[in-house]
Design an enzyme around this catalytic site. Structure first.
Site, mmCIF file in Angstrom:
data_model
loop_
_atom_site.group_PDB
_atom_site.id
_atom_site.type_symbol
_atom_site.label_atom_id
_atom_site.label_comp_id
_atom_site.label_asym_id
_atom_site.label_seq_id
_atom_site.Cartn_x
_atom_site.Cartn_y
_atom_site.Cartn_z
ATOM 1 N NE ARG A 1 -19.715 -29.116 75.768
ATOM 2 C CZ ARG A 1 -20.213 -28.618 76.899
ATOM 3 N NH1 ARG A 1 -20.024 -27.348 77.201
ATOM 4 N NH2 ARG A 1 -20.857 -29.381 77.746
ATOM 5 C CD GLU B 1 -14.924 -23.518 86.917
ATOM 6 O OE1 GLU B 1 -15.331 -22.517 87.533
ATOM 7 O OE2 GLU B 1 -15.188 -23.756 85.729
ATOM 8 C CE LYS C 1 -18.654 -29.140 86.806
ATOM 9 N NZ LYS C 1 -17.567 -28.541 87.597
#
Length: 557
Positions: A264, A36, A274
């Site tokens: 992750r 994104e 983020k």
């Protein structure tokens, strides 16, 4: 491209091989990296990049770069550009396969209309707060919206009017019609479109409704012919909706994408959110997204980490199904191993102490041969003259036992040069040592009569006359973690106030003059450093990449 991929056995590759064995995906394996564009990529994304591009290459397939740009309120072309730069820097290429979810906005709208016509989607007038309240909990079923049973015709009309801009932000959404009693909260009538009168960085003002990520992502995968949609574990509970959506729109089970989740990357002393990284930037705790203390790929690049080291690290940690925390020293080990082979050695003094060689001629200067790198070889010449700088810590007036550096009456060898002996200590009015007067055994350099004479200590130095002034930035961990390596919830309170030390009176040998930003060196006996982009012809700036100690290697001997 990066070097030829060798695949460490992992469960995702096993699943791919099983699919191929069962006759699925006869057109070949096709993965994607789908960021994104709402921030800079970080070290966790590097793991995903290496995995997705690596799986594709290993299986002789393709990997797309696709920007999932469905939220224009947080997206920017700055992030699009930085993401592409980071992927290229890591050594991967998407060829001509760069796509955007916004490429498919018309198709996604048509898919939404199809769901409405099938009675599988409806326009809801509940507010976001009401939708959340109606959703229920993990132990209590949700409650149906009073607008859930609108007719197909009414939903089509309202959705078209949403697209036409008749309604204000937040007044209506389009929801999938699934099961408000599902044990999986994601399946309780997921919102798939919302109203946002916001200009999009690619489509401009064409749209005032935008698909939600959970809707756009699986359909973008299907449109592009992705075979294996590899994502992190937080999307595991979203997989039933991923499959429900593709089932509802009649995509072929033998060719449509298969979502697979992996753990992750969590690193000690490191924030990989983020949202939190954006907070650090916007509230001024760091200089920007590329601050060398940041775990962003651009920050790691500026810090001096190398693409090969990051790729090796991602390969070494492997692919797992369960979350865990990796010690950041493992990443530093890979950086150190790469630079040990590839960084030239030079001499730099960060905390200078003046040394005068009293028996060396004042007007003499000679250039001594020095090796560049023990692995790759090569040589350079370093200038030597009467007045030098050494590190302050390489001299002690009252040293402990087994101190093999310079002391009153003691001898050391100057690297690549002579053996010297401390004859006199000069102090200022406060009693601080400011200068040493030494004599040199002028026959002890390479080729001299006493070149083979042994002394226990060897120290580095630079000649005052030719040394270059430099600013050196020493970086430490930005975050102080708890005893288990976890980042505290209040990560701002855990910021390390000593994460940056700037030394503005360092000296370095002249061989580094006019070197480009990004050039790596090992400062002998100090650590690995890189030329920072702030460097100008008149002002050298170096960042410390890592020190010389390798705790991970010692632990894993």
């Amino acid at each position: 491209m990066a070097e030829k991929i060798t695949m460490t056995p992992n469960f995702i590759q096993n699943m791919i091989e099983e699919d191929l064995k069962n006759g699925k995906y006869t057109e070949g394996i096709h993965t994607r990296f789908p960021p994104e564009p709402n921030g800079y990529l970080h070290i966790g994304h590097a793991k995903s990049i290496c995995l997705n591009f690596g799986l594709a290459e290993y299986n002789h397939g393709l990997c797309n770069l696709r920007f999932d740009d469905t939220n224009p309120t947080k997206e920017d072309t700055e992030y699009v550009d930085s993401i592409q730069e980071d992927i290229r820097w890591l050594g991967f290429s998407w060829g001509n396969r760069k796509f955007y979810a916004s490429d498919y906005f018309d198709k996604l709208y048509d898919f939404a209309v199809t769901l409405i016509k099938k009675g599988l989607a409806y326009v809801d007038d509940l507010s976001a707060e009401e939708i959340k309240a109606y959703r229920g909990t993990l132990t209590e079923p949700g409650k149906e919206s009073p607008y859930r049973n609108r007719s197909v015709e009414e939903n089509l009309d309202l959705f078209a009017r949403m697209k036409a801009g008749e309604f204000a932000d937040g007044t209506k959404v389009l929801r999938a019609k699934i099961d408000m009693a599902s044990p999986n909260l994601v399946m309780r009538d997921t919102v798939i479109y919302r109203i946002a009168h916001v200009k999009h960085h690619r489509t401009g003002d064409k749209w005032c409704i935008y698909p939600m990520y959970d809707f756009a992502h699986p359909l973008s995968d299907a449109i592009e012919g992705i075979t294996h949609s590899v994502c992190t574990l937080e999307f595991e509970e979203h997989r039933p909706f991923y499959d429900w959506l593709l089932d509802s729109l009649d995509f072929d089970p033998n060719t449509r994408p298969r979502q697979i989740e992996f753990a992750r990357l969590n690193l000690t002393n490191t924030v990989t959110s983020k949202r939190k990284l954006r907070q650090l930037v916007e509230e001024g705790y760091v200089r920007g997204w590329d601050d060398p203390r940041m775990p962003t790929i651009s920050g790691l690049r500026r810090r001096g980490y190398t693409p090969a080291a990051i790729r090796n690290f991602c390969k070494e940690i492997g692919v797992a199904k369960a979350d865990s925390i990796v010690d950041v020293s493992m990443l530093e080990h890979e950086v150190r191993a790469d630079l040990n082979e590839n960084a030239d050695r030079v001499m730099a003094v960060l905390h200078p102490l003046k040394v005068v060689i009293t028996n060396y001629p004042e007007d003499k200067e000679e250039w001594l041969l020095a090796d560049n790198n023990p692995v790759h070889g090569g040589h350079r010449f370093v200038p030597f003259s009467r007045t030098l700088y050494i590190e302050q810590e390489d001299f002690m007036e009252e040293p402990p036992k087994k101190y093999f550096r310079l002391k009153p009456g003691g001898e050391v060898r100057l690297k690549h040069a002579y053996i010297i002996k401390c004859e006199e200590v000069v102090k200022d009015a406060e009693g601080n040592v400011v200068e040493l007067h030494c004599t040199a055994d002028l026959d002890s350099k390479t080729g001299g009569k006493t070149a083979g004479r042994k002394v226990k200590g060897t120290i580095h130095w630079v000649a005052e006359k030719t040394a270059l002034p430099a600013e050196v930035r020493l970086y430490d961990y930005l975050i102080e973690t708890d005893e288990n390596g976890n980042v505290p919830k209040d990560f701002i309170a855990a910021l390390n106030k000593d994460s940056l030390e700037v030394i503005d009176n360092a000296w370095i040998e002249p061989s580094v003059k006019l070197t480009a930003a990004g050039t790596h060196y090992q400062f002998l006996r100090v650590g690995y450093f890189v030329v920072d982009p702030d460097t100008t012809p008149d002002h050298l700036v170096f960042n410390r990449v890592v020190g010389l100690r390798d705790s991970w290697a010692k632990v894993n001997k």
